[in-house]
Enzyme design. Structure first.
Site, mmCIF file in Angstrom:
data_model
loop_
_atom_site.group_PDB
_atom_site.id
_atom_site.type_symbol
_atom_site.label_atom_id
_atom_site.label_comp_id
_atom_site.label_asym_id
_atom_site.label_seq_id
_atom_site.Cartn_x
_atom_site.Cartn_y
_atom_site.Cartn_z
ATOM 1 N N LYS A 48 -5.320 60.835 -10.994
ATOM 2 C CA LYS A 48 -4.222 61.794 -10.872
ATOM 3 C C LYS A 48 -3.826 62.297 -12.251
ATOM 4 O O LYS A 48 -3.527 61.506 -13.148
ATOM 5 C CB LYS A 48 -3.027 61.173 -10.148
ATOM 6 C CG LYS A 48 -1.916 62.185 -9.883
ATOM 7 C CD LYS A 48 -0.922 61.696 -8.862
ATOM 8 C CE LYS A 48 0.161 62.733 -8.611
ATOM 9 N NZ LYS A 48 -0.387 64.017 -8.094
ATOM 10 N N HIS A 54 -0.127 55.846 -8.229
ATOM 11 C CA HIS A 54 -1.236 56.664 -7.766
ATOM 12 C C HIS A 54 -2.546 56.187 -8.392
ATOM 13 O O HIS A 54 -2.546 55.353 -9.300
ATOM 14 C CB HIS A 54 -1.014 58.139 -8.128
ATOM 15 C CG HIS A 54 -0.166 58.873 -7.141
ATOM 16 N ND1 HIS A 54 1.209 58.923 -7.249
ATOM 17 C CD2 HIS A 54 -0.482 59.572 -6.016
ATOM 18 C CE1 HIS A 54 1.699 59.637 -6.247
ATOM 19 N NE2 HIS A 54 0.698 60.034 -5.486
ATOM 20 N N HIS A 55 -3.646 56.759 -7.906
ATOM 21 C CA HIS A 55 -4.969 56.479 -8.443
ATOM 22 C C HIS A 55 -5.081 56.990 -9.882
ATOM 23 O O HIS A 55 -4.335 57.871 -10.311
ATOM 24 C CB HIS A 55 -6.039 57.141 -7.571
ATOM 25 C CG HIS A 55 -5.786 58.597 -7.321
ATOM 26 N ND1 HIS A 55 -6.190 59.597 -8.181
ATOM 27 C CD2 HIS A 55 -5.140 59.223 -6.311
ATOM 28 C CE1 HIS A 55 -5.827 60.759 -7.713
ATOM 29 N NE2 HIS A 55 -5.175 60.574 -6.575
ATOM 30 N N THR A 83 0.026 70.178 -8.074
ATOM 31 C CA THR A 83 1.263 69.916 -8.811
ATOM 32 C C THR A 83 1.019 70.127 -10.304
ATOM 33 O O THR A 83 -0.102 70.293 -10.753
ATOM 34 C CB THR A 83 1.767 68.484 -8.558
ATOM 35 O OG1 THR A 83 0.737 67.543 -8.893
ATOM 36 C CG2 THR A 83 2.118 68.291 -7.083
#
Length: 232
Positions: free
Chosen positions: A135, A131-132, A73
């Site tokens: 990312k 998210h982690h 992404t």
């Protein structure tokens, strides 16, 4: 199936483990970009690289007639350009912001809920993703896909990270250690809240979906999506 892995971070390593378990062979591992890589033996390339390298990686594969499954992404400003190159080269391409079977079912729920809620202006929609901390992009590609689905099926005109105008969807992105991915859609009114949520427990679901997509893409030409792969 002989697989070239473009990007060998945590997701690449998970794909390698699951692909080998399914009887496939990893013939190439590229950390970032594809310069000097030998793709001649690859049946398919699976790209989970970095935003700055993705377009170059993907289009290099097209030019060598190697099908590409991409989950990177943050590069989508050049997606249409990549699609044109794919068509020119008569190659094969699947891009998805998320390959998890559960997330793709969640996309269908989100689309249908947005259609249902369109008539009820007293509800304000919002998106939160977690998210982690590794990312790189925020919001996630999955959150952007969710927002775009709502926009297509409502009177919302866009989305904004954190703060948003009345006709926009506010998106909140949080980064917390060791969180594979959580996405929540909330419709809030003065009297109640309607909420749908997808919580990933590990990377395995994302990786397995990418491998299934790569298997499905064999011997095909054109540009496809996970809806095609899953028959949704």
């Amino acid at each position: 199936m002989k697989i070239a892995l473009l990007g060998y971070g945590k997701m690449g390593k998970t794909i390698e483990r699951l692909a080998v378990e399914r009887g496939h062979e990893i013939i190439l591992k590229v950390d970032n970009d594809i310069d000097n890589a030998d793709l001649s033996q690859a049946d398919v390339a699976i790209d989970f690289s970095v935003p700055d390298a993705a377009f170059k990686n993907i289009t290099a594969c097209f030019k060598k007639q190697v099908p590409v499954v991409s989950g990177t992404t943050g590069w989508l400003k050049r997606y249409d350009e990549a699609v044109e190159i794919c068509k020119e080269q008569e190659a094969a391409f699947i891009y998805a912001s998320n390959y998890s079977l559960g997330v793709n079912l969640f996309f269908e729920l989100n689309r249908n809920l947005a259609k249902l809620m369109q008539r009820f202006s007293e509800y304000n929609v919002a998106i939160e993703e977690v998210h982690h901390t590794q990312k790189l992009d925020a919001p996630s590609g999955t959150a952007i896909t969710l927002a775009e689905q709502i926009i297509e099926n409502s009177d919302k005109t866009g989305w904004q990270l954190d703060s948003a105008l009345q006709n926009e969807i506010p998106v909140t992105a949080k980064r917390i250690e060791n969180v594979p991915g959580t996405h929540t859609i909330s419709y809030n009114s003065e009297v109640d809240t309607i909420k749908i949520e997808h919580v990933a427990h590990s990377r395995d679901g994302f990786a397995l979906g990418a491998i299934i997509a790569a298997e499905w893409l064999q011997h095909k030409k054109g540009v496809f999506s996970m809806k095609d792969v899953l028959g949704l």
